[in-house]
Enzyme design. Structure first.
Site, PDB file in Angstrom:
ATOM      1  N   THR A   1       0.766  -0.922   0.064  1.00  0.00           N
ATOM      2  CA  THR A   1      -0.472  -0.324   0.000  1.00  0.00           C
ATOM      3  C   THR A   1       0.774   1.761   0.309  1.00  0.00           C
ATOM      4  O   THR A   1       0.286   2.309   0.795  1.00  0.00           O
ATOM      5  CB  THR A   1      -0.691   0.347   1.306  1.00  0.00           C
ATOM      6  N   TRP A   2       1.979   1.276  -0.615  1.00  0.00           N
ATOM      7  CA  TRP A   2       2.603   2.109  -0.907  1.00  0.00           C
ATOM      8  C   TRP A   2       1.927   3.588  -1.422  1.00  0.00           C
ATOM      9  O   TRP A   2       2.306   4.683  -0.660  1.00  0.00           O
ATOM     10  CB  TRP A   2       4.384   2.725  -1.095  1.00  0.00           C
TER      11      TRP A   2
ATOM     12  N   TYR B   1       3.939   5.671   4.308  1.00  0.00           N
ATOM     13  CA  TYR B   1       3.287   5.973   3.085  1.00  0.00           C
ATOM     14  C   TYR B   1       2.640   7.322   2.936  1.00  0.00           C
ATOM     15  O   TYR B   1       1.548   6.868   2.602  1.00  0.00           O
ATOM     16  CB  TYR B   1       3.058   4.888   2.568  1.00  0.00           C
TER      17      TYR B   1
ATOM     18  N   GLN C   1      11.372  -8.421   5.783  1.00  0.00           N
ATOM     19  CA  GLN C   1      10.926  -7.825   4.495  1.00  0.00           C
ATOM     20  C   GLN C   1      11.960  -7.278   4.042  1.00  0.00           C
ATOM     21  O   GLN C   1      12.278  -6.132   4.238  1.00  0.00           O
ATOM     22  CB  GLN C   1       9.549  -6.645   5.010  1.00  0.00           C
TER      23      GLN C   1
ATOM     24  N   GLY D   1       8.732  -5.873  -4.067  1.00  0.00           N
ATOM     25  CA  GLY D   1       8.600  -4.932  -4.660  1.00  0.00           C
ATOM     26  C   GLY D   1       8.524  -6.430  -6.675  1.00  0.00           C
ATOM     27  O   GLY D   1       9.571  -6.166  -6.940  1.00  0.00           O
TER      28      GLY D   1
ATOM     29  N   LYS E   1       3.176  -4.419 -18.964  1.00  0.00           N
ATOM     30  CA  LYS E   1       2.899  -3.472 -19.589  1.00  0.00           C
ATOM     31  C   LYS E   1       2.873  -2.531 -20.238  1.00  0.00           C
ATOM     32  O   LYS E   1       2.759  -1.379 -21.343  1.00  0.00           O
ATOM     33  CB  LYS E   1       1.902  -2.852 -18.681  1.00  0.00           C
TER      34      LYS E   1
ATOM     35  N   GLY F   1       2.127  -4.142  -5.050  1.00  0.00           N
ATOM     36  CA  GLY F   1       0.925  -3.170  -5.223  1.00  0.00           C
ATOM     37  C   GLY F   1      -0.155  -2.451  -5.680  1.00  0.00           C
ATOM     38  O   GLY F   1       0.477  -3.634  -7.013  1.00  0.00           O
ATOM     39  N   ALA F   2      -1.631  -2.345  -5.580  1.00  0.00           N
ATOM     40  CA  ALA F   2      -2.175  -2.373  -6.268  1.00  0.00           C
ATOM     41  C   ALA F   2      -3.010  -0.687  -6.185  1.00  0.00           C
ATOM     42  O   ALA F   2      -3.152  -0.139  -5.243  1.00  0.00           O
ATOM     43  CB  ALA F   2      -3.010  -2.919  -6.542  1.00  0.00           C
TER      44      ALA F   2
ATOM     45  N   GLN G   1      -6.300  -4.364 -10.589  1.00  0.00           N
ATOM     46  CA  GLN G   1      -4.890  -4.305 -10.374  1.00  0.00           C
ATOM     47  C   GLN G   1      -5.374  -5.382  -9.347  1.00  0.00           C
ATOM     48  O   GLN G   1      -4.281  -6.623  -9.116  1.00  0.00           O
ATOM     49  CB  GLN G   1      -3.940  -3.394 -10.077  1.00  0.00           C
TER      50      GLN G   1
END
Ligand code: NAP
Length: 316
Positions: free
Chosen positions: A20-21, A57, A173, A202, A212, A278-279, A284
């Site tokens: 959730t960054w 964040y 982490q 990451g 993409k 992350g999304a 996503q």
């Protein structure tokens, strides 16, 4: 997704976790808060039970959004947040002084709207504070019931050895992905030997492993990911695209996406408990959760590793 036990803790978490960054609305370009809440909830609906956040964040904003998203669903998720990086207007400042740590825990509990943090992680080592001072404060907070388990992030083996003199850690982490594999070998083995789970960050290498970006992207103002992840640099671009061709090939054969192949490769690596992804929106989040819903065969894993060795190993 079949849940996994995190290190020696009794926390059971999904092998794909929610990062959730970006939803801190700081450093990754502009995001819409409602959309961020929906993204987290879509991830939970799709089977993600582990959410990672940090005060750094968006100077607390990400924690507030996570708090909003899990309201009424607290028992469905394991929440990990962090301590030790203070987000100032233009910097990320390390601070593991006792006074700051104790203040940060209370602030995180308030922003998340929870009684207890499941996994409390030291975000980065702070060379200016003795770890004994930090651990004295953290042990006190843990005894007071403010968090359940302690983890560390961005620590090397010597730093983990040192901190473990003062208390238990259940997780590490580190950055780890198909492009960033330096923990393979010694660090992963150390974690395996000592019952320390790994929740890597990451996983999509800042989105590039979704495949993409067909050309080097020009990120919008405020999206600084290319400063954190070095993969958007023209020196390495062609090599990464060659690896992506293999991911795309496997994805097409299976009817999944290249990003899902990259995620699945990650959670199949020894020692990895959960891969944080992350999304920014529900699609996503659902797509990323789907990266945990199949199993690459050994043959497919080998194809990916061969492509990595041929194109990417040693380029950075
Ligand atoms: N401990 C630490 O020091 C540390 C450091 C970094 C991250 N983390 C944690 O790890 C988490 C994951 O890492 P990360 O967020 O940096 O990077 P990441 O997971 O490699 O990439 C996330 C980005 O990729 C894009 N993306 C994600 N899913 C996608 C999909 N299905 N299709 C297309 N694009 C997609 C999104 O950005 P766009 O749509 O804008 O392209 C998203 O913000 C973080 O959120 C954070 O919780 C921890």
């Amino acid at each position: 997704m079949k849940h996994r036990q995190l290190g020696t803790s009794d926390l059971r978490i999904s092998p794909v976790g929610m990062g959730t960054w970006a939803i801190g609305n700081d450093f990754w370009g502009k995001v819409d808060d409602q959309e961020s809440v929906r993204a987290i909830q879509a991830g939970i609906d799709a089977g993600i039970t582990f959410i990672d956040t940090a005060p750094a964040y968006g100077a607390g904003h990400s924690e507030e959004i996570v708090g909003r998203a899990v309201k009424g669903r607290r028992d469905e998720v394991v929440i990990g947040t962090k301590v030790g990086i203070i987000r100032t207007e233009d910097d990320f400042v390390r601070n593991l002084k006792a006074e700051s740590v104790l203040q940060e825990i209370d602030d995180s509990l308030r922003r998340l709207g929870v009684d207890v943090i499941d996994l409390y992680q030291i975000h980065w080592p702070d060379p200016n504070t003795p770890i004994e001072e930090t651990m004295t404060a953290l042990n006190k907070a843990q005894e007071a019931g403010k968090f359940r388990y302690l983890g560390v992030s961005n620590f090397n083996i010597a730093q983990m050895e040192e901190i473990r003199q003062y208390g238990d850690i259940v997780s590490l982490q580190p950055q780890f992905s198909l492009l960033k594999r330096d923990i393979e070998g010694e660090v992963i083995q150390y974690c395996l030997d000592n019952g320390i789970g790994i929740v890597n960050y990451g996983t999509l290498a800042g989105g590039i492993l979704t495949g993409k970006f067909r050309e080097i992207p020009e990120f919008e103002e405020g999206d600084n990911r290319a400063h954190f992840y070095p993969w958007f640099n023209k020196n390495v671009w062609g090599n990464i695209q060659s690896l992506l061709e293999v991911l795309r090939g496997i994805a097409d054969e299976r009817g999944v996406t290249a990003g899902q192949v990259a995620i699945n490769w990650t959670i199949r690596q020894a020692g990895i408990t959960s891969a944080l992804v992350g999304a920014k929106n529900p699609d996503q989040a659902r797509g990323n959760a789907g990266g945990g819903d199949f199993e690459l065969t050994q043959k497919e894993l080998n194809r990916i590793d061969e492509a990595y060795k041929k194109n990417v190993a040693g380029i950075l």
